[in-house]
Design a protein around this motif. Structure first.
Motif, mmCIF file in Angstrom:
data_model
loop_
_atom_site.group_PDB
_atom_site.id
_atom_site.type_symbol
_atom_site.label_atom_id
_atom_site.label_comp_id
_atom_site.label_asym_id
_atom_site.label_seq_id
_atom_site.Cartn_x
_atom_site.Cartn_y
_atom_site.Cartn_z
ATOM 1 N N THR A 55 -75.231 -40.449 15.941
ATOM 2 C CA THR A 55 -75.608 -40.724 17.290
ATOM 3 C C THR A 55 -74.977 -39.745 18.376
ATOM 4 O O THR A 55 -75.453 -39.872 19.417
ATOM 5 N N LEU A 56 -73.856 -39.054 17.963
ATOM 6 C CA LEU A 56 -73.552 -37.997 19.047
ATOM 7 C C LEU A 56 -73.806 -36.752 18.967
ATOM 8 O O LEU A 56 -73.661 -35.994 19.539
ATOM 9 N N ASP A 57 -74.728 -36.721 17.873
ATOM 10 C CA ASP A 57 -75.291 -35.186 17.733
ATOM 11 C C ASP A 57 -76.763 -34.999 18.373
ATOM 12 O O ASP A 57 -77.536 -36.161 18.124
ATOM 13 N N THR A 58 -77.384 -34.047 18.747
ATOM 14 C CA THR A 58 -78.762 -33.829 19.031
ATOM 15 C C THR A 58 -79.642 -33.512 17.997
ATOM 16 O O THR A 58 -79.203 -32.459 17.265
ATOM 17 N N LEU A 59 -80.765 -34.052 17.711
ATOM 18 C CA LEU A 59 -81.496 -33.974 16.771
ATOM 19 C C LEU A 59 -82.360 -32.557 17.048
ATOM 20 O O LEU A 59 -82.937 -32.264 18.015
ATOM 21 N N THR A 60 -82.819 -31.625 16.018
ATOM 22 C CA THR A 60 -83.517 -30.605 16.247
ATOM 23 C C THR A 60 -84.456 -30.484 15.145
ATOM 24 O O THR A 60 -84.429 -31.450 14.212
ATOM 25 N N TYR A 105 -89.547 -27.488 26.926
ATOM 26 C CA TYR A 105 -88.087 -27.694 27.163
ATOM 27 C C TYR A 105 -87.552 -28.708 26.460
ATOM 28 O O TYR A 105 -88.258 -29.971 26.372
ATOM 29 N N TYR A 106 -86.478 -28.748 25.992
ATOM 30 C CA TYR A 106 -85.926 -29.781 25.086
ATOM 31 C C TYR A 106 -84.390 -29.746 25.106
ATOM 32 O O TYR A 106 -83.753 -28.563 25.728
ATOM 33 N N LEU A 107 -83.677 -30.904 24.887
ATOM 34 C CA LEU A 107 -82.162 -30.684 24.995
ATOM 35 C C LEU A 107 -81.505 -29.627 24.508
ATOM 36 O O LEU A 107 -81.876 -29.211 23.229
ATOM 37 N N ASP A 108 -80.541 -29.234 24.851
ATOM 38 C CA ASP A 108 -79.751 -28.007 24.373
ATOM 39 C C ASP A 108 -80.592 -26.643 23.975
ATOM 40 O O ASP A 108 -80.054 -25.826 23.270
ATOM 41 N N LEU A 120 -84.828 -37.528 28.920
ATOM 42 C CA LEU A 120 -84.370 -37.145 27.699
ATOM 43 C C LEU A 120 -83.140 -37.815 26.843
ATOM 44 O O LEU A 120 -82.192 -38.135 27.598
ATOM 45 N N VAL A 121 -83.406 -38.129 25.615
ATOM 46 C CA VAL A 121 -82.263 -38.605 24.772
ATOM 47 C C VAL A 121 -82.063 -37.852 23.669
ATOM 48 O O VAL A 121 -82.537 -36.733 23.517
ATOM 49 N N ARG A 122 -80.858 -38.432 22.944
ATOM 50 C CA ARG A 122 -80.446 -37.461 21.618
ATOM 51 C C ARG A 122 -81.394 -36.892 20.789
ATOM 52 O O ARG A 122 -81.209 -35.777 20.251
ATOM 53 N N ILE A 123 -82.328 -37.518 20.635
ATOM 54 C CA ILE A 123 -83.507 -36.919 19.441
ATOM 55 C C ILE A 123 -84.388 -36.027 20.262
ATOM 56 O O ILE A 123 -85.222 -35.254 19.524
ATOM 57 N N ASP A 124 -84.220 -36.064 21.523
ATOM 58 C CA ASP A 124 -85.163 -34.777 22.471
ATOM 59 C C ASP A 124 -84.702 -33.354 22.168
ATOM 60 O O ASP A 124 -84.948 -32.626 23.028
ATOM 61 N N GLY A 125 -83.929 -32.937 21.091
ATOM 62 C CA GLY A 125 -83.592 -31.706 20.723
ATOM 63 C C GLY A 125 -84.797 -30.986 19.883
ATOM 64 O O GLY A 125 -84.720 -29.816 19.242
ATOM 65 N N VAL A 126 -85.913 -31.723 19.441
ATOM 66 C CA VAL A 126 -86.954 -31.521 19.030
ATOM 67 C C VAL A 126 -88.151 -31.106 19.573
ATOM 68 O O VAL A 126 -88.208 -31.518 20.870
#
Length: 796
Positions: free
Chosen positions: A146-151, A216-219, A246-252
């Motif tokens: 949960t501390l990691d951004t999903l890609t 555009y996505y997280l990170d 955006l939340v942590r799964i928004d690295g996709v």
């Protein structure tokens, strides 16, 4: 200053563009603008609308702000997260690559993503949602840190590592699946040999000269400058706007996280109409319903839902604070674009309804200000305002009135949820008095009927309410005695049910539960169910468990055999694994008075063992029922039993015969007074009153309801106070429109005598016992607590 800019933003770019060949009237445009303005004023819309006819805008307008911090106003050039509207752009890139010979729709995914663990799934399965893949949200919640951004790469690695089973054979069913479009984005990168943002720019953005469209996505490394000015999602909660972006799964990227403006989407719309990006034959595959393996179709193509026999295509997008929709009529070339960032989707529905010629339903709000709010959870009162949206709670807190809003000044009174009566017999009066005054005058807004084993079929109740407007909510259990009467016959209840009769009861109970019954109620102390054995009740309770229902019981004895009766309901709860509740808990045998603590200890021990056992209780020392319950062995002609009842089970000097059809002259007299009048002992009079009533019923077989009712003094104050205080007891009336005063006064007596005067429990705890706790005990989900989304049943 920030607040002022927010209010002024309504009038940013109020364009109204005329079109010579427009298929939308000026009146329709004014109706849309008026409706959206009202929504905006009521904080239900923050967004942009653009309508175009044959490529020419006929209406475009922005309402609200771009982000909370700056208060910068929206324009029709503002870039919104399209959420699932992004899917049509992903599908377009796949179609571009297919035309360039870089891939084929029926290629297997593994050709481009070797780590992908499902050999049978094709690109086409991903495009039209027939892959059978599970949602990656659910997998991320289970497997991802949960501390990691999903890609995208991490999502593919998660699929490869855990290989979750498919939900169905690929191609056999249709089920919307975001996972597929994230995979498609990764396929775009593999097939094009470019980062998806670069291929997106090359294949779509630059050819169409889009100014405010980007990925555009997280990170995201090297994010475009335009992303700095993107619209930020938010939501309104209790009168305050808070970020919802955006939340942590928004690295996709793929299922969402493409940004665009209404102006750019209008250009996109025209490019599709003019086949500017791909050939017409390729694009038509996007508008063709998917063919399933069984030969049936589902109206979804490549990134588009298909309606109106293929004449209309559309897609919605809903993620974090964004609610969007684009609808394109391929026949008339009329397009509607709605983009919003405030978590409320009302505008999407309203615009669609108005364009369809329907009268728009504009949500109405009401504000109750200046109250001491006790919300039904047991927490202490707070000074607050409450806003109602249509018929449900919307907001609580410090709230300012909207323009034109109906406002009620609570004058610092206490506002609570409507009280819930978990054991009521008031339904019998509704045909003549639908105003339900006996309950409503106490603050009761919901009653639960079908108690003591007697109930109406759910279909009968539904038909009753369709014909009448009743001023109160009604829920119902299904009665055990009613089931027995239907299966065994009304005159054949004084025995154990046969196997085939029990089987019929279980079938009928299942049907009733499926139609909305809360569960099973029993009246095991009454003749209609007294002769049933524990196994009969247990088997019915297991049927209740299969339908996730509940069990409530007037237990088999409230006096001589009370210990065994409580053991029985505990065993039912343990064996069936369902919540069980003791109706109107009491101690009715004089030599047991003062032992309420022992009963509570037994119930607490059962709860500690995992049995969800609770109770309800009414705040009177007098019970009300038939005189026959005073004979535990049902030997109504046994003088010794009558004398035992007089000595141990009730006070004949204070117990009143409130209803007696054979001789109404006896009504409202005590048993002792009637005995004196008849020149008999109290025991003899008790037996004869029962015998006369039985003979009367035999001569009047068509009469329904009780022939006789007694209000009997048979409890002690300290036990009543202990039961009322037990944290797992909720209040009830066990009342009806006539007879016992509990039918009119249980809730007000509880609040007045026991809470205000005796200070038995704090007011907020008392309110909890008649609202939130009762709702929990009855399995009622949307009443009993003043919380967002719950029905606005309120008592001021």
């Amino acid at each position: 200053m920030r607040k002022t800019r927010y209010l002024l933003s309504l009038w940013i770019l109020p364009f109204l563009i005329n079109s010579g060949n427009a298929q939308i009237s000026t009146h329709t445009i004014k109706t849309i603008d008026s409706a959206l303005t009202k929504l905006y004023e009521r904080k239900m819309f923050n967004g942009v609308v653009l309508l175009s006819d044959q490529g020419k805008p006929v209406f475009k307008k922005a309402y609200g702000i771009r982000d909370l911090k700056s208060g910068e106003p929206l324009t029709t050039h503002s870039s919104f997260n399209l959420a699932s509207v992004s899917k049509q752009f992903i599908a377009m890139m796949i179609m571009v690559l297919q035309e360039r010979g870089k891939l084929n729709f029926d290629d297997k995914v593994q050709k481009y993503l070797p780590a992908f663990p499902y050999a049978q799934i094709s690109i086409r399965n991903l495009l039209n949602h027939t892959s059978g893949l599970p949602e990656y949200f659910d997998l991320a919640n289970r497997y991802h840190n949960t501390l990691d951004t999903l890609t995208n790469d991490k999502m593919i690695e998660m699929l490869a590592t855990y290989s979750p089973p498919l939900e169905f054979v690929s191609g056999s069913k249709w089920k919307y699946c975001n996972t597929g479009y994230v995979l498609l984005a990764s396929i775009v990168e593999k097939a094009s040999g470019m980062r998806i943002r670069d291929f997106f720019k090359q294949s779509i953005v630059q050819p169409l000269s889009l100014q405010n469209t980007f990925i555009y996505y997280l990170d995201m490394p090297g994010a475009p400058d335009t992303a700095l000015h993107r619209v930020l999602g938010f939501e309104r909660s209790n009168g305050v706007n808070t970020a919802n972006d955006l939340v942590r799964i928004d690295g996709v990227i793929g299922d969402g996280n493409i940004y665009s403006s209404a102006e750019d989407l209008a250009i996109w719309d025209q490019a599709l109409s003019n086949n500017k990006l791909i050939h017409h034959e390729t694009l038509m595959q996007a508008y063709t319903p998917v063919l399933l393996s069984d030969g049936t179709n589902f109206n979804y193509g490549f990134g588009w839902f298909i309606e109106n026999e293929g004449k209309t295509v559309s897609h919605t997008g809903s993620w974090v604070g964004f609610r969007n929709e684009i609808t394109r009529n391929l026949s008339t070339q009329f397009t509607s674009i709605v983009l919003s960032s405030g978590t409320n989707a009302s505008a999407l529905r309203i615009v669609k309804d108005i364009l369809a010629g329907k009268k728009p339903f504009i949500p109405e709000t009401k504000l109750i200000r200046n109250v001491q709010l006790i919300d039904g959870t047991g927490t202490k009162p707070i000074h607050a305002d409450v806003r109602i949206l249509n018929e449900r709670i919307w907001e609580t807190g410090t709230l300012a009135p909207f323009p034109g809003e109906t406002v009620t000044d609570g004058e610092a009174l206490t506002l609570a949820p409507g009280f819930i009566d978990s054991h009521s017999h008031h339904f019998s009066g509704f045909e003549k008095e639908p105003e339900a005054i006996p309950s409503l005058n106490q603050g009761v807004t919901t009653i639960v009927i079908g108690q003591d084993g007697d109930s109406y079929p759910m279909d009968t109740l539904e038909a009753f309410f369709k014909k009448r407007n009743i001023a109160i909510n009604v829920a119902s259990y299904t009665g055990h005695t009613s089931l027995r009467e239907h299966a065994m016959g009304e005159k054949n209840l004084f025995r154990i049910a046969k196997n085939e009769e029990l089987a019929n009861m279980k079938k009928e109970l299942t049907k009733e539960l499926q139609k909305g019954s809360l569960g099973l109620s029993t009246g095991l102390e009454y003749e209609g169910a007294f002769y049933s054995n524990k196994d009969e009740v247990l088997q019915l309770a297991r049927t209740v468990a299969e339908q996730n229902g509940r069990y409530i019981s007037h237990i088999r004895s409230e006096d001589v055999n009370e210990t065994e009766a409580i053991d029985e309901i505990i065993e039912i709860g343990r064996t069936a694994g369902i919540p069980v509740q003791i109706s109107h808990i009491k101690i009715a045998k004089k030599d047991q008075w003062g032992k309420s603590n022992e009963i509570i200890e037994k119930l607490q021990a059962a709860r500690a063992a995992g049995i969800d056992i609770t109770a309800d209780c009414y705040p009177y020392l007098f019970w009300g029922s038939t005189m026959r319950v005073l004979f535990p062995n049902r030997d109504y002609t046994n003088l010794s039993s009558a004398e035992f009842a007089i000595a141990n089970l009730f006070d004949a000097e204070k117990s009143i015969l409130v209803h007696y059809l054979p001789n109404t002259r006896y009504e409202w007299k005590t048993i002792a007074a009637i005995a004196k009048e008849r020149h008999e002992s109290k025991a003899v009079t008790l037996m004869k009153l029962i015998a006369i009533a039985a003979d009367y019923q035999e001569k009047h077989p068509n009469l329904h309801g009780n022939i006789e009712m007694i209000m009997a003094k048979s409890m002690e104050e300290r036990d009543l106070s202990n039961f009322l205080s037990w944290p797992n007891t909720n209040l009830c009336s066990d009342g009806s429109p006539n007879g016992h005063p509990r039918g009119y006064g249980s809730f007000t007596r509880f609040l007045g005598t026991y809470v205000r005067d005796q200070k038995l429990i704090p007011l907020e705890t008392a309110i909890y016992k008649i609202t939130g706790l009762t709702a929990e005990h009855m399995g009622i989900k949307d009443r009993g607590i003043i919380a967002k989304g719950n029905y606005a049943d309120l008592v001021l």
